[in-house]
Design an enzyme around this catalytic site. Structure first.
Site, PDB file in Angstrom:
ATOM      1  CB  SER A 127      29.281  25.905  36.929  1.00 20.83           C
ATOM      2  OG  SER A 127      30.673  25.780  37.145  1.00 20.83           O
ATOM      3  CE1 TYR A 149      28.847  29.718  41.009  1.00 25.01           C
ATOM      4  CE2 TYR A 149      30.193  27.829  40.360  1.00 25.01           C
ATOM      5  CZ  TYR A 149      29.480  28.971  40.018  1.00 25.01           C
ATOM      6  OH  TYR A 149      29.387  29.354  38.705  1.00 25.01           O
TER       7      TYR A 149
END
Length: 321
Positions: free
Chosen positions: A164, A176
């Site tokens: 990401s 995350y």
């Protein structure tokens, strides 16, 4: 002087463009195993590669997801049920893949399966929320990779790990982001260790995209559950007004994420089919021109930039312009 520099840059870009357009041969004979194909990036990539004639082995978490994918693809595509958090499931899937690829080996492994934890401040979350995201996004990815690695080495193939933009710069979605930093580190070390076997490792770094796990209504609903379960001293410290403002901003921001997932799957396809794949693929305008450049700023400047709410809204909206 400037003319020479511009000329050099243009020539370099043309050479890079030509080099990256060279495609590997016999794609129709190559097997690609993709995790997380129930929806989102994995689902679209499976259909995209199937249309290109490649032999897709799609791993889904549920039978419903597998059945829906089979209805939209050719008979070449095969599905298997896989839970990346369970060792026995990974072992069974590896044996299933081995039976299909035979002596050819596995050309491509795409570690796409991932989860997004409740969108909240880390202080609001419980240890279980932290462990769940690491079990899927990092530990599951590592275990699947190491289990499938002998098959990929046999084909001198490709490993594509989905990270990401938040794996390069951390300023929100704390756990995350931590899990994706781990994906980046694992991928970089693995690349060094197996390069002599002819295996190439690429990292996909998506920006803000709308998938099932980033649905705005679901995000807010999960945030409210976390807030309700948070200790009283935490809720008193932040206050209900702060949380309500947090939820309204989160809903507005996630609704503006791009619904076009093809920039991500195009990067995945290039990493699998190009003779000269890239090491990293920032996917989306925000990743390429905002998030990744911010990662190169000094820490103090980066933190000052990321603390402005209006900038965060701009970052999430940039793809919609």
């Amino acid at each position: 002087m400037w003319l020479y520099l511009v000329t050099i840059v243009v020539l370099y870009q043309l050479l890079r463009w030509y080099r990256e357009r060279q495609v590997v041969s016999h794609l129709q004979d190559k097997y690609v195993f993709i995790t997380g194909c129930d929806s989102g990036f994995g689902n679209l990539l499976a259909r995209q590669l199937d249309m290109r004639g490649m032999r897709v082995l799609a791993a889904c978490l549920t039978e419903k997801g597998a059945e829906e994918l089979r209805r939209k693809t050719s008979n070449r595509l095969e599905t298997v049920i896989l839970d990346v958090t369970k060792t026995e499931s990974i072992v069974a899937a590896t044996q299933w893949v081995k039976e299909r690829v035979g002596n050819k080996g596995l050309w491509g492994l795409v570690n796409n399966a991932g989860v997004f934890p409740p969108f909240a401040y880390m202080e609001w979350l419980k240890p279980k929320d932290c462990m769940d995201v690491f079990q899927v996004n990092l530990f599951g990815l590592i275990q699947v990779t190491l289990s499938m690695l002998p098959l990929v080495k046999k084909a001198r193939g490709r490993i594509v790990n989905v990270s990401s933009a938040l794996g390069r710069i951390a300023f929100c979605a704390g756990f995350y982001s931590c899990s994706k930093y781990g994906v980046e580190a694992f991928s970089d070390v693995l690349r060094c260790e197996i390069q002599d076997f002819g295996v190439k490792v690429s990292i996909i770094e998506p920006g803000s995209f709308r998938t099932r796990m980033t649905d705005a209504d679901l995000i807010v609903e999960r945030s409210k559950k976390v807030w309700e379960a948070a200790p009283e001293h935490v809720k008193e410290a932040y206050g209900q007004q702060f949380f309500d403002h947090f939820c309204s901003n989160a809903k507005r921001n996630f609704e503006k994420c791009s619904a076009d997932l093809s920039p991500v799957t195009d990067c995945m396809e290039h990493a699998l089919t190009s003779r000269h794949p890239r090491t990293r693929y920032p996917a989306g305008w925000d990743a390429q021109f905002i998030f990744i450049p911010l990662a190169y700023l000094r820490e103090r400047e980066r933190e000052r930039t990321s603390r402005h709410p209006h900038l965060f809204i701009y970052l999430l909206c940039i793809q919609r312009v």
